[in-house]
Design a protein around this motif. Structure first.
Motif, PDB file in Angstrom:
ATOM      1  N   ASN A  35       0.809  -1.227   0.000  1.00 48.74           N
ATOM      2  CA  ASN A  35       0.000   0.000   0.000  1.00 48.74           C
ATOM      3  C   ASN A  35       0.844   1.281   0.000  1.00 48.74           C
ATOM      4  O   ASN A  35       0.322   2.384  -0.037  1.00 48.74           O
ATOM      5  N   PHE A  36       2.199   1.180   0.034  1.00 44.30           N
ATOM      6  CA  PHE A  36       3.080   2.329  -0.190  1.00 44.30           C
ATOM      7  C   PHE A  36       3.648   2.268  -1.612  1.00 44.30           C
ATOM      8  O   PHE A  36       4.727   2.790  -1.883  1.00 44.30           O
ATOM      9  N   GLY A  37       2.926   1.568  -2.511  1.00 47.06           N
ATOM     10  CA  GLY A  37       3.375   1.465  -3.899  1.00 47.06           C
ATOM     11  C   GLY A  37       4.663   0.673  -4.015  1.00 47.06           C
ATOM     12  O   GLY A  37       5.507   0.968  -4.871  1.00 47.06           O
ATOM     13  N   GLY A  38       4.834  -0.309  -3.148  1.00 51.01           N
ATOM     14  CA  GLY A  38       6.023  -1.149  -3.222  1.00 51.01           C
ATOM     15  C   GLY A  38       7.243  -0.541  -2.555  1.00 51.01           C
ATOM     16  O   GLY A  38       8.331  -1.111  -2.591  1.00 51.01           O
ATOM     17  N   LEU A  39       7.088   0.668  -1.941  1.00 46.85           N
ATOM     18  CA  LEU A  39       8.213   1.284  -1.230  1.00 46.85           C
ATOM     19  C   LEU A  39       8.151   0.900   0.242  1.00 46.85           C
ATOM     20  O   LEU A  39       7.081   0.588   0.769  1.00 46.85           O
ATOM     21  N   ARG A  90       0.361  11.597   1.456  1.00 50.63           N
ATOM     22  CA  ARG A  90      -0.061  12.344   0.269  1.00 50.63           C
ATOM     23  C   ARG A  90      -1.019  11.545  -0.596  1.00 50.63           C
ATOM     24  O   ARG A  90      -1.900  12.089  -1.256  1.00 50.63           O
ATOM     25  N   ALA A  91      -0.808  10.216  -0.573  1.00 46.50           N
ATOM     26  CA  ALA A  91      -1.644   9.349  -1.407  1.00 46.50           C
ATOM     27  C   ALA A  91      -3.117   9.437  -1.007  1.00 46.50           C
ATOM     28  O   ALA A  91      -4.003   9.163  -1.811  1.00 46.50           O
ATOM     29  N   LEU A  92      -3.371   9.839   0.243  1.00 47.06           N
ATOM     30  CA  LEU A  92      -4.755   9.895   0.722  1.00 47.06           C
ATOM     31  C   LEU A  92      -5.357  11.297   0.630  1.00 47.06           C
ATOM     32  O   LEU A  92      -6.480  11.525   1.072  1.00 47.06           O
ATOM     33  N   PHE A  93      -4.611  12.280   0.083  1.00 52.59           N
ATOM     34  CA  PHE A  93      -5.158  13.637  -0.089  1.00 52.59           C
ATOM     35  C   PHE A  93      -6.333  13.577  -1.052  1.00 52.59           C
ATOM     36  O   PHE A  93      -6.246  12.919  -2.094  1.00 52.59           O
ATOM     37  N   PRO A  94      -7.446  14.287  -0.770  1.00 52.19           N
ATOM     38  CA  PRO A  94      -8.499  14.399  -1.791  1.00 52.19           C
ATOM     39  C   PRO A  94      -7.972  15.146  -3.017  1.00 52.19           C
ATOM     40  O   PRO A  94      -6.975  15.885  -2.911  1.00 52.19           O
ATOM     41  N   GLY A  95      -8.651  14.994  -4.153  1.00 56.14           N
ATOM     42  CA  GLY A  95      -8.162  15.555  -5.421  1.00 56.14           C
ATOM     43  C   GLY A  95      -7.803  17.032  -5.364  1.00 56.14           C
ATOM     44  O   GLY A  95      -6.707  17.423  -5.783  1.00 56.14           O
ATOM     45  N   SER A 145       6.741  15.070  -4.273  1.00 56.53           N
ATOM     46  CA  SER A 145       6.290  14.370  -5.459  1.00 56.53           C
ATOM     47  C   SER A 145       7.471  13.883  -6.319  1.00 56.53           C
ATOM     48  O   SER A 145       7.551  12.705  -6.676  1.00 56.53           O
ATOM     49  N   VAL A 146       8.409  14.788  -6.645  1.00 52.42           N
ATOM     50  CA  VAL A 146       9.523  14.367  -7.520  1.00 52.42           C
ATOM     51  C   VAL A 146      10.463  13.404  -6.800  1.00 52.42           C
ATOM     52  O   VAL A 146      10.931  12.425  -7.397  1.00 52.42           O
ATOM     53  N   LEU A 147      10.730  13.655  -5.520  1.00 52.60           N
ATOM     54  CA  LEU A 147      11.646  12.762  -4.798  1.00 52.60           C
ATOM     55  C   LEU A 147      11.025  11.367  -4.628  1.00 52.60           C
ATOM     56  O   LEU A 147      11.719  10.349  -4.733  1.00 52.60           O
ATOM     57  N   GLY A 148       9.704  11.338  -4.378  1.00 53.93           N
ATOM     58  CA  GLY A 148       9.019  10.058  -4.233  1.00 53.93           C
ATOM     59  C   GLY A 148       9.036   9.262  -5.525  1.00 53.93           C
ATOM     60  O   GLY A 148       9.313   8.057  -5.531  1.00 53.93           O
ATOM     61  N   ALA A 149       8.776   9.958  -6.643  1.00 48.84           N
ATOM     62  CA  ALA A 149       8.777   9.285  -7.942  1.00 48.84           C
ATOM     63  C   ALA A 149      10.160   8.728  -8.254  1.00 48.84           C
ATOM     64  O   ALA A 149      10.307   7.595  -8.744  1.00 48.84           O
ATOM     65  N   ALA A 150      11.196   9.537  -7.951  1.00 49.33           N
ATOM     66  CA  ALA A 150      12.563   9.087  -8.248  1.00 49.33           C
ATOM     67  C   ALA A 150      12.920   7.853  -7.419  1.00 49.33           C
ATOM     68  O   ALA A 150      13.560   6.919  -7.913  1.00 49.33           O
ATOM     69  N   ALA A 151      12.471   7.829  -6.146  1.00 53.63           N
ATOM     70  CA  ALA A 151      12.780   6.686  -5.286  1.00 53.63           C
ATOM     71  C   ALA A 151      12.086   5.426  -5.792  1.00 53.63           C
ATOM     72  O   ALA A 151      12.633   4.313  -5.715  1.00 53.63           O
ATOM     73  N   ALA A 152      10.870   5.598  -6.352  1.00 54.83           N
ATOM     74  CA  ALA A 152      10.105   4.449  -6.817  1.00 54.83           C
ATOM     75  C   ALA A 152      10.490   4.037  -8.235  1.00 54.83           C
ATOM     76  O   ALA A 152       9.963   3.055  -8.752  1.00 54.83           O
TER      77      ALA A 152
END
Lengths: 298, 245
Positions: free
Chosen positions: B48-52, B187-192, B208-215
Motif C-alpha cells: 500500500n506504499f506502492g512497493g516502497l 499524500r496518497a490519501l489527499f483528496p483531489g 512528489s519528484v523525490l518520491g517518484a525518483a525513489a520508486a
C-alpha cells in the motif's frame, strides 16, 4: 597634501536640512577633530565622507575619490569605526579581526592589534561576553586592520576608562607618525586637545569655529588671575585698569578676569602699590570654554 | 571571492556554535532516519506504499523537513539579525560588500541542505533499502528542491525586516510545507483538490519528484515546473525588494 576635501556639503533627512553647507579639509598625516553638541550633524558629515550617505549638494573627495561613486579602491584606503556597530554574538575578537583582515590586500597582524588594543586575554571570548569598552576597542581594531591611509573614528573612546584611553591615544599617535591620517568625531575636549592638530566645531549643521585646539582656546578666551593680597584692595580699582573685565573678592581671595595682558596689568598695579600677591595663580582659557562660547553664541 | 570564502568559513563556524540549528536541521532528521533503518519492519516494501518501504516513503518528507528548517526558518532569521545589528552596514565600510555576506549565507545553507539530504538518501542503502542506480537522479532533484526552498527563504528575508517575525512566518510556512510533503497525513490519501494545491507548493512538488525518483517512476513535468517557478519567483522578488538597512 590635502587628503580629504569637503565643499558646500548639504544633506536633508526628509524636509529637515541637517547640514547647511559644510567645508572642511584634512591634510595628509593630520589628526582632525569634529566637535559639536548632539544632533549637530557630526555623524552625518563623516558618514557622507565615508560614502555611507550620499550628499544632496556639495563635493567630497577622499584621496581624489568621490565616496558616493562606489569606487572599491576607497574601501582599501579608508577605515571606519561606526558609532553603533555590533558584531555577531558568538564571534570572538581574534576571529573578527581575522575575518576583516581577509578583506584587505595588506592587513595588520591580528596579534599586534589584539595586543595594542589590550584585547589579548579576551582574544577567544565571544563578542556577547565582552564589556562595552572591550567591544569598543575591537571596533577600533577592525577600523585599523586594513592599514588604512585615512581612518574615520566616531566616538573613539566614549565609555573607556582613563588608562585605556591614554593607551589608545598613544597608539593612534604612533600610527599617524607612520603616515596615517585621522578624522575624529568626539565629545571629549580632553581627547581633542590631546590628539588633534586641528578641530572643527560644528553646531546646527554649520561649522562655527576652526583652528588648532590652542588657537581656539585662546581666541577671545580670557585669562583668570587669583591671589590673596597682603593688604586689602578695592576690586573697583582693579576694574578701572585697561583690559580687565571682572574683579571680585571672596574670603580675602581676589579673582580678576581679563584679556591676554591682564595678568601683567594686575601685577604691575600691585607692585606700584607695594602689595604682595600671595598664592598667585594664572589660569589660561581652555578648549572647553571656547567650545561653550561658540556653540552658545550660535 | 576571497571575502566570500572568508565569510563562508566564518558563518559555518558561527552556525556550528548555534545548538538549535545543529539539533533541528542536522541531528533530528538524520536521527529519525537512523532509527527507522534499525527497525526491520520499516525496511520491508509495502504494497500500500506502492512497493516502497516506510523508510523510502518518509525520505522525501525528512529531506523537506531539513531543507525548510534551514532555508525558511533559520536563514531569514540570521539575515534579519545581521541587518538589525548593523553588521551589513558595517561591512559596507570594508572592501567586502554586504552582498558577499548574503552569498556566503546562501551558499552555506545550500551546502548543509545538500549534505544532510545526501546522508538521508545514501544511509538507507547500507541497510539494503533504496536503489543505488537511482541515487544520481535523486541527488539532482535534491539540488533543485533545496534551491527552491532557498529562493522562498530569501524572499522572506527580503520582505520581512524584523528577524523574529521572519523566523515565525518561516516556521509556519515550513510546517505547511511538511503537511504538503505528507509528514502527518500520507499524500496518497489527499483528496483531489488538496493534491492539486499541494503539487504547486514547493513542499508538495518536492515530495512528489523525490518520491517518484525513489520508486523508479518517471518524473512528471508539473512538479518540476512548480519548483522552477518558486525558484525564479523567490529570487527575483528577493533581489528586487532586499533592504540593506
Amino acid at each position: 597634501m590635502t587628503l580629504i576635501t569637503v565643499q558646500g556639503l548639504r544633506k536633508s533627512y526628509g524636509a529637515r536640512e541637517v547640514l547647511h553647507g559644510i567645508d572642511l579639509t584634512v591634510d595628509d598625516g593630520e589628526i582632525v577633530g569634529v566637535l559639536g553638541p548632539n544632533g549637530a550633524g557630526k555623524t552625518t558629515t563623516v558618514e557622507c565622507i565615508g560614502g555611507l550617505r550620499t550628499p544632496d549638494v556639495g563635493t567630497i573627495r577622499v584621496a581624489g575619490i568621490d565616496p558616493a561613486a562606489k569606487n572599491p579602491e576607497l574601501r582599501q584606503i579608508l577605515g571606519m569605526q561606526l558609532q553603533q556597530c555590533h558584531l555577531p554574538a558568538k564571534i570572538t575578537p581574534a576571529e573578527a579581526i581575522e575575518l576583516f583582515a581577509a578583506f584587505y590586500r595588506n592587513p595588520r597582524r591580528t596579534a599586534e592589534l589584539l595586543e595594542l588594543l589590550g584585547l589579548t586575554s579576551q582574544a577567544h571570548q565571544r563578542f556577547e561576553k565582552l564589556s562595552g569598552g572591550q567591544q569598543q576597542r575591537l571596533s577600533i581594531a577592525l577600523a585599523l586592520v586594513g592599514r588604512p591611509k585615512v581612518a574615520i573614528l566616531d566616538e573613539l573612546t566614549t565609555g573607556l576608562d582613563p588608562a585605556a584611553r591614554r593607551d589608545i591615544w598613544a597608539y593612534l599617535q604612533k600610527l599617524t607618525d607612520e603616515g596615517m591620517t585621522i578624522l575624529l568625531v568626539t565629545h571629549s575636549m580632553e581627547e581633542a586637545s590631546y590628539l588633534c592638530d586641528r578641530v572643527y566645531i560644528v553646531d546646527d549643521g554649520r561649522i562655527v569655529a576652526t583652528g588648532s585646539p590652542a588657537e581656539l582656546a585662546t581666541s577671545g578666551g580670557r585669562q583668570t588671575v587669583t591671589f590673596v593680597p597682603s593688604e586689602p584692595i578695592d576690586p573697583a580699582d582693579l576694574l578701572s585698569l585697561p583690559g580687565i573685565a571682572s574683579a571680585t573678592v571672596d574670603h580675602g581671595q581676589v579673582t580678576v578676569g581679563g584679556d591676554a595682558a591682564a595678568p601683567q596689568t594686575v601685577l604691575a598695579e600691585l607692585i606700584a602699590r607695594g602689595i604682595t600677591a600671595n598664592h598667585l595663580r594664572v589660569t589660561g582659557p581652555t578648549l572647553d570654554d571656547a567650545y561653550l562660547r561658540v556653540t552658545q553664541e550660535n | 571571492m576571497h571575502a566570500t570564502i572568508a565569510l563562508f568559513r566564518n558563518e559555518l563556524r558561527l552556525l556550528l556554535r548555534n545548538p538549535a540549528v545543529v539539533i533541528w536541521t542536522i541531528l533530528i532528521p538524520i536521527a529519525a532516519l537512523v532509527v527507522m533503518c534499525l527497525i526491520p519492519g520499516a525496511r520491508e516494501p509495502l504494497p500500500n506504499f506502492g512497493g516502497l518501504s516506510v523508510i523510502e516513503s518518509y525520505q522525501p518528507t525528512l529531506i523537506v523537513f531539513a531543507a525548510t528548517m534551514l532555508a525558511l526558518q533559520m536563514m531569514p532569521m540570521f539575515i534579519g539579525q545581521y541587518r538589525e545589528l548593523g553588521f551589513l552596514r558595517r561591512l559596507r565600510t570594508t572592501p567586502a560588500h554586504p552582498r558577499d555576506l548574503l552569498a556566503a549565507i546562501l551558499a552555506l545553507i545550500l551546502t548543509i541542505s545538500l549534505v544532510v539530504g545526501l546522508v538521508l538518501l545514501t544511509f538507507p542503502l547500507l541497510f539494503g533499502v533504496g536503489v543505488m542506480g537511482r541515487l544520481a537522479l535523486q541527488s539532482l532533484l535534491l539540488v533543485l528542491v533545496a534551491t527552491s526552498f532557498l529562493a522562498v527563504g530569501s524572499m522572506l528575508a527580503a520582505v520581512i525586516a524584523n528577524p523574529r517575525v521572519a523566523a515565525g512566518v518561516g516556521a509556519a510556512l515550513a510546517a505547511i510545507m511538511w503537511f504538503f510533503a505528507g509528514m502527518w497525513f500520507p499524500r496518497a490519501l489527499f483528496p483531489g483538490w488538496l493534491a492539486t494545491i499541494s503539487d504547486w507548493t514547493p513542499g508538495g512538488a518536492a515530495a512528489s519528484v523525490l518520491g517518484a525518483a525513489a520508486a523508479g517512476q518517471p518524473i512528471a513535468a508539473q512538479p518540476l515546473i512548480a519548483l522552477g517557478l518558486w525558484t525564479v519567483g523567490g529570487f527575483s522578488i528577493a533581489t528586487r525588494s532586499f533592504r540593506w538597512e
